[in-house]
Design a protein around this motif. Structure first.
Motif, PDB file in Angstrom:
ATOM      1  N   VAL A 174     -19.365 -57.099  32.843  1.00 47.30           N
ATOM      2  CA  VAL A 174     -18.811 -57.756  33.982  1.00 47.30           C
ATOM      3  C   VAL A 174     -19.563 -58.783  34.506  1.00 47.30           C
ATOM      4  CG1 VAL A 174     -17.330 -57.409  36.205  1.00 47.30           C
ATOM      5  CG2 VAL A 174     -17.579 -55.458  34.126  1.00 47.30           C
ATOM      6  N   GLY A 175     -19.063 -59.946  34.854  1.00 43.50           N
ATOM      7  CA  GLY A 175     -19.684 -61.064  35.371  1.00 43.50           C
ATOM      8  C   GLY A 175     -19.720 -62.406  34.606  1.00 43.50           C
ATOM      9  N   GLY A 176     -19.617 -63.629  35.364  1.00 46.61           N
ATOM     10  CA  GLY A 176     -19.403 -64.974  34.561  1.00 46.61           C
ATOM     11  C   GLY A 176     -20.533 -65.931  34.635  1.00 46.61           C
ATOM     12  N   GLY A 177     -21.725 -65.453  35.095  1.00 45.70           N
ATOM     13  CA  GLY A 177     -22.868 -66.167  35.187  1.00 45.70           C
ATOM     14  C   GLY A 177     -23.707 -66.244  33.952  1.00 45.70           C
ATOM     15  N   THR A 178     -24.870 -66.855  34.106  1.00 46.03           N
ATOM     16  CA  THR A 178     -25.908 -67.006  32.962  1.00 46.03           C
ATOM     17  C   THR A 178     -26.190 -65.771  32.121  1.00 46.03           C
ATOM     18  OG1 THR A 178     -26.387 -69.137  33.699  1.00 46.03           O
ATOM     19  CG2 THR A 178     -27.822 -68.487  32.083  1.00 46.03           C
ATOM     20  N   SER A 179     -26.604 -64.803  33.290  1.00 47.39           N
ATOM     21  CA  SER A 179     -27.261 -63.529  32.685  1.00 47.39           C
ATOM     22  C   SER A 179     -26.294 -62.692  32.038  1.00 47.39           C
ATOM     23  CB  SER A 179     -27.539 -62.802  34.155  1.00 47.39           C
ATOM     24  OG  SER A 179     -28.667 -63.295  34.669  1.00 47.39           O
ATOM     25  N   ALA A 180     -25.054 -62.851  32.487  1.00 44.86           N
ATOM     26  CA  ALA A 180     -23.972 -62.146  31.607  1.00 44.86           C
ATOM     27  C   ALA A 180     -23.837 -62.704  30.218  1.00 44.86           C
ATOM     28  CB  ALA A 180     -22.582 -62.183  32.223  1.00 44.86           C
ATOM     29  N   VAL A 181     -23.846 -64.009  30.106  1.00 45.60           N
ATOM     30  CA  VAL A 181     -23.849 -64.764  29.005  1.00 45.60           C
ATOM     31  C   VAL A 181     -25.115 -64.388  27.499  1.00 45.60           C
ATOM     32  CG1 VAL A 181     -23.894 -67.131  27.713  1.00 45.60           C
ATOM     33  CG2 VAL A 181     -22.256 -66.502  29.707  1.00 45.60           C
ATOM     34  N   GLN A 182     -26.231 -64.244  28.484  1.00 47.18           N
ATOM     35  CA  GLN A 182     -27.205 -63.845  27.637  1.00 47.18           C
ATOM     36  C   GLN A 182     -27.243 -62.774  27.224  1.00 47.18           C
ATOM     37  OE1 GLN A 182     -30.497 -64.739  30.576  1.00 47.18           O
ATOM     38  NE2 GLN A 182     -30.577 -67.341  29.847  1.00 47.18           N
ATOM     39  N   LEU A 183     -26.855 -61.775  28.013  1.00 45.98           N
ATOM     40  CA  LEU A 183     -26.772 -60.209  27.942  1.00 45.98           C
ATOM     41  C   LEU A 183     -25.950 -59.979  26.670  1.00 45.98           C
ATOM     42  CD1 LEU A 183     -27.213 -58.772  31.282  1.00 45.98           C
ATOM     43  CD2 LEU A 183     -29.108 -58.826  29.392  1.00 45.98           C
ATOM     44  N   LEU A 184     -24.852 -60.607  26.963  1.00 50.65           N
ATOM     45  CA  LEU A 184     -23.629 -60.433  25.881  1.00 50.65           C
ATOM     46  C   LEU A 184     -24.119 -61.028  24.276  1.00 50.65           C
ATOM     47  CD1 LEU A 184     -20.721 -62.153  27.922  1.00 50.65           C
ATOM     48  CD2 LEU A 184     -20.226 -59.846  26.457  1.00 50.65           C
ATOM     49  N   LEU A 185     -24.870 -62.115  24.234  1.00 49.14           N
ATOM     50  CA  LEU A 185     -25.511 -62.384  23.118  1.00 49.14           C
ATOM     51  C   LEU A 185     -26.413 -61.616  22.470  1.00 49.14           C
ATOM     52  CD1 LEU A 185     -25.821 -66.402  23.586  1.00 49.14           C
ATOM     53  CD2 LEU A 185     -23.950 -64.941  22.367  1.00 49.14           C
ATOM     54  N   GLN A 186     -27.024 -60.919  23.335  1.00 50.44           N
ATOM     55  CA  GLN A 186     -28.124 -59.768  22.915  1.00 50.44           C
ATOM     56  C   GLN A 186     -27.595 -58.635  22.421  1.00 50.44           C
ATOM     57  OE1 GLN A 186     -31.631 -58.954  24.939  1.00 50.44           O
ATOM     58  NE2 GLN A 186     -31.449 -60.911  26.414  1.00 50.44           N
ATOM     59  N   LEU A 187     -26.489 -58.240  23.302  1.00 50.09           N
ATOM     60  CA  LEU A 187     -25.664 -57.124  22.885  1.00 50.09           C
ATOM     61  C   LEU A 187     -24.911 -56.967  21.482  1.00 50.09           C
ATOM     62  CD1 LEU A 187     -24.886 -55.939  26.505  1.00 50.09           C
ATOM     63  CD2 LEU A 187     -26.074 -54.532  24.920  1.00 50.09           C
ATOM     64  N   ALA A 188     -24.470 -58.273  21.208  1.00 49.38           N
ATOM     65  CA  ALA A 188     -23.521 -58.556  20.164  1.00 49.38           C
ATOM     66  C   ALA A 188     -24.551 -58.362  18.823  1.00 49.38           C
ATOM     67  CB  ALA A 188     -23.053 -59.775  20.187  1.00 49.38           C
ATOM     68  N   GLU A 189     -25.515 -58.417  18.801  1.00 51.74           N
ATOM     69  CA  GLU A 189     -26.426 -58.057  17.888  1.00 51.74           C
ATOM     70  C   GLU A 189     -26.515 -56.637  17.212  1.00 51.74           C
ATOM     71  OE1 GLU A 189     -30.486 -59.736  18.342  1.00 51.74           O
ATOM     72  OE2 GLU A 189     -29.727 -61.991  18.558  1.00 51.74           O
ATOM     73  N   VAL A 190     -26.054 -55.513  18.306  1.00 51.86           N
ATOM     74  CA  VAL A 190     -26.285 -54.230  18.109  1.00 51.86           C
ATOM     75  C   VAL A 190     -25.178 -53.499  18.239  1.00 51.86           C
ATOM     76  CG1 VAL A 190     -28.683 -54.319  18.407  1.00 51.86           C
ATOM     77  CG2 VAL A 190     -27.260 -53.843  20.458  1.00 51.86           C
ATOM     78  N   THR A 191     -24.059 -53.996  18.886  1.00 52.88           N
ATOM     79  CA  THR A 191     -22.873 -53.367  19.209  1.00 52.88           C
ATOM     80  C   THR A 191     -21.736 -54.173  19.565  1.00 52.88           C
ATOM     81  OG1 THR A 191     -21.936 -51.519  20.499  1.00 52.88           O
ATOM     82  CG2 THR A 191     -23.133 -53.054  21.722  1.00 52.88           C
ATOM     83  N   THR A 192     -20.634 -53.804  19.864  1.00 51.63           N
ATOM     84  CA  THR A 192     -19.417 -54.566  20.079  1.00 51.63           C
ATOM     85  C   THR A 192     -19.289 -54.626  21.624  1.00 51.63           C
ATOM     86  OG1 THR A 192     -17.837 -52.504  20.315  1.00 51.63           O
ATOM     87  CG2 THR A 192     -18.086 -53.877  18.061  1.00 51.63           C
ATOM     88  N   THR A 193     -18.697 -55.958  22.100  1.00 53.76           N
ATOM     89  CA  THR A 193     -18.597 -56.236  23.247  1.00 53.76           C
ATOM     90  C   THR A 193     -17.307 -56.549  23.814  1.00 53.76           C
ATOM     91  OG1 THR A 193     -19.390 -58.235  23.033  1.00 53.76           O
ATOM     92  CG2 THR A 193     -21.123 -56.737  23.628  1.00 53.76           C
ATOM     93  N   THR A 194     -17.184 -56.402  25.397  1.00 53.18           N
ATOM     94  CA  THR A 194     -15.863 -57.206  25.782  1.00 53.18           C
ATOM     95  C   THR A 194     -16.433 -57.840  27.244  1.00 53.18           C
ATOM     96  OG1 THR A 194     -14.311 -55.602  25.276  1.00 53.18           O
ATOM     97  CG2 THR A 194     -13.802 -56.917  26.994  1.00 53.18           C
ATOM     98  N   TRP A 195     -16.020 -59.144  27.330  1.00 51.67           N
ATOM     99  CA  TRP A 195     -16.628 -59.968  28.362  1.00 51.67           C
ATOM    100  C   TRP A 195     -15.379 -60.105  29.420  1.00 51.67           C
ATOM    101  CZ3 TRP A 195     -17.918 -65.966  28.477  1.00 51.67           C
ATOM    102  CH2 TRP A 195     -18.557 -66.146  29.565  1.00 51.67           C
ATOM    103  N   VAL A 196     -15.794 -59.624  30.683  1.00 49.95           N
ATOM    104  CA  VAL A 196     -14.935 -59.663  31.824  1.00 49.95           C
ATOM    105  C   VAL A 196     -15.285 -60.524  32.839  1.00 49.95           C
ATOM    106  CG1 VAL A 196     -13.703 -58.255  33.523  1.00 49.95           C
ATOM    107  CG2 VAL A 196     -13.945 -57.546  31.319  1.00 49.95           C
TER     108      VAL A 196
END
Length: 514
Positions: A217-239
């Motif tokens: 949850v969150g639309g800033g740079t940290s959310a984007v960076q964390l999503l890219l890291q998490l996508a390497e090990v699990t599935t994600t949804t961005w809100v």
């Protein structure tokens, strides 16, 4: 590198005073609260004006003195707490502190190592003698000394709470940042969710969250960076609470100055500030383009509620039906109601704190930091380039933004979209919300939802005005000119910290006449 000026010795010297019924009191001219980028910048400029840091040989006899208090265990401000996978390359541009350039030998080095090392070198090079770990618990108007008003800055040692000191100061520079006040939005059903919830502040590695689906949850740079890291090990949804706005442009000095000016307009009027980064956007880097193409960086609107095993979008939520009802701090709920308890909090602030926002806000939790963990870094983390140049940073857009949205017809409030800094246009479809199932099962909800200003210790001063914020003239509190806030409002970003430190020192020198 020029050496700071040294104050001449006062004939009588100064002494610590101890009362039988309380902690000892130490007289100083200025107390600096916080040793992140803004705090160190302020200390540097105070030193250059002739004030001597407490702890310097012979400081008791100096004509003018200052002390820097920091509640962290080591040098480095909030940087020392960041996740190890955030490298210097990922941190965009970490700007130089005034008077000493930052040399990055390895772009792959964790920022949590490189920046604290730099800050420690800086403190030593300029002899700033930062006192740590020391927590400022309260700032109030103290007893006059020789007919001059003073502030009583009450402190305690973090590891030994019974060790207390009161600093009797002529002026205060507050650079306490935001790291200690992560914001947790209020959502229906949050208490019912049985999975893991953590704030981006507490994220360490993606592997720790690899045991199931993660909703970020969150639309800033940290959310984007964390999503890219998490996508390497699990599935994600961005809100996100507004569609991501991607821009194919550098964050130039001109855009930075315009953003600062727009935020400054609000604090001059006594309104709660938006963060500087909330009026800018997300950079369209090659890595982010790849994330968009893969679907990882395609966002959905805010979910309606949380349930035991996931999150739910009610009918209408998929169209982005999130009404812009905001507290003076700019926090919104998907049902359009104000976050938290409708009662009065702190020093006359009519707003209410969000669910999970620890403790009363006191007098000075003025600004929503948006939904972006790396934005509005309070204590000046990743501050302006050099000595007062706002510099440039690519992608310093860590806010999910809409912190300043206000309902029409409310006096003194304007729509946030009027504050957006213009950027070269990018295809809006890149940031358009995507559809999805009405229920998404989740093992983890990761809140990359920003921070609040850590100003509770200033509550006794009663700085808030009727507009819900603290009226500011630059770094100076209008109602209390001997209190300077750096890392607040227009200086709460990477484009203002160094300049704010210099301005605060200059203004205090004028008021206190040293």
């Amino acid at each position: 590198m020029s050496s700071p000026a040294v104050a001449t010795a006062a004939p009588g010297g100064r002494r610590a005073r101890r009362r039988a019924d309380g902690p000892r009191t130490v007289d100083v001219d200025v107390v600096v609260v916080g040793a992140g980028q803004a705090g160190l910048s302020a200390a540097y400029h105070l030193h250059r004006t002739g004030l001597v840091p407490v702890g310097t040989h012979g400081w008791e006899r100096a004509r003018g003195t200052f002390v820097v208090l920091d509640d962290n265990p080591h040098a480095g401000g909030a940087w020392q707490h960041r996740w190890r996978s955030l490298t210097m390359a990922d941190a965009h541009h970490v700007h130089d502190l005034p008077g000493m350039p930052l040399a990055v030998v390895d772009a792959a080095e964790p920022a949590a190592d490189a920046v604290p090392y730099y800050f420690a070198q800086y403190e030593e090079a300029f002899g700033l003698n930062v006192q740590r770990p020391v927590r400022v618990t309260r700032v109030s108007r103290g007893d006059d000394v020789d007919g001059e008003p003073r502030y009583a800055v009450e402190t305690q040692h973090v590891d030994h709470p019974d060790a207390r000191v009161v600093w009797s100061a002529r002026g205060v520079v507050n650079a306490s940042g935001t790291w200690n006040r992560p914001f947790w939005p209020s959502y229906p059903g949050r208490a019912d969710f049985r999975g893991r919830q953590l704030h981006a502040r507490d994220f360490r590695t993606a592997q720790e969250l690899a045991d199931g689906h993660v909703v970020v949850v969150g639309g800033g740079t940290s959310a984007v960076q964390l999503l890219l890291q998490l996508a390497e090990v699990t599935t994600t949804t961005w809100v996100t609470r507004r569609p991501p706005r991607w821009v194919d442009a550098e964050f130039t000095p001109e855009l930075g100055r315009e953003a600062v000016a727009r935020v400054e307009e609000r604090v001059r009027a006594g309104l709660p500030p938006e963060s500087v980064v909330s009026v800018t956007d997300l950079p369209l880097t090659p890595a982010y383009r790849a994330g968009i193409a893969s679907g990882v960086l395609r966002a959905r609107p805010a979910f309606s509620r949380m349930v035991a095993d996931g999150v739910v979008w009610d009918e209408g939520a998929a169209t982005g039906a999130w009404r812009a009802a905001a507290t003076p701090d700019g926090d919104e709920r998907p049902d359009g109601r104000v976050d938290g308890d409708p009662g009065v909090r702190g020093d006359g602030d009519p707003g209410a704190r969000g669910d999970g926002d620890r403790g009363a806000r006191g007098d000075g939790d003025p600004g929503a930091r948006g939904d972006g963990d790396a934005g509005a870094r309070g204590d000046g983390d990743r501050g302006a380039r050099g000595d007062g140049d706002p510099g440039s940073r690519r992608g310093d857009s860590d806010s999910d933004g809409d912190g300043g949205s206000r309902r029409d017809g409310e006096p003194g409030r304007e729509r946030r979209r009027a504050l957006v800094v213009p950027h070269p246009a990018v295809d809006p479809d890149l940031g358009a919300w995507v559809d999805g199932p009405s229920f998404v099962p989740a093992r983890t909800v990761l809140w990359a939802t920003g921070f609040r200003a850590s100003l509770d210790h200033l509550a006794p001063l009663g700085l808030r005005g009727p507009g819900g914020g603290i009226a500011m003239d630059g770094t100076e509190v209008v109602a209390e000119p001997r209190v300077q806030l750096v890392g607040y409002g227009p200086s709460a970003s990477t484009v203002g910290a160094n300049r704010a430190g210099r301005e605060a020192a200059r203004r205090l020198r004028r008021h206190l006449r040293w």
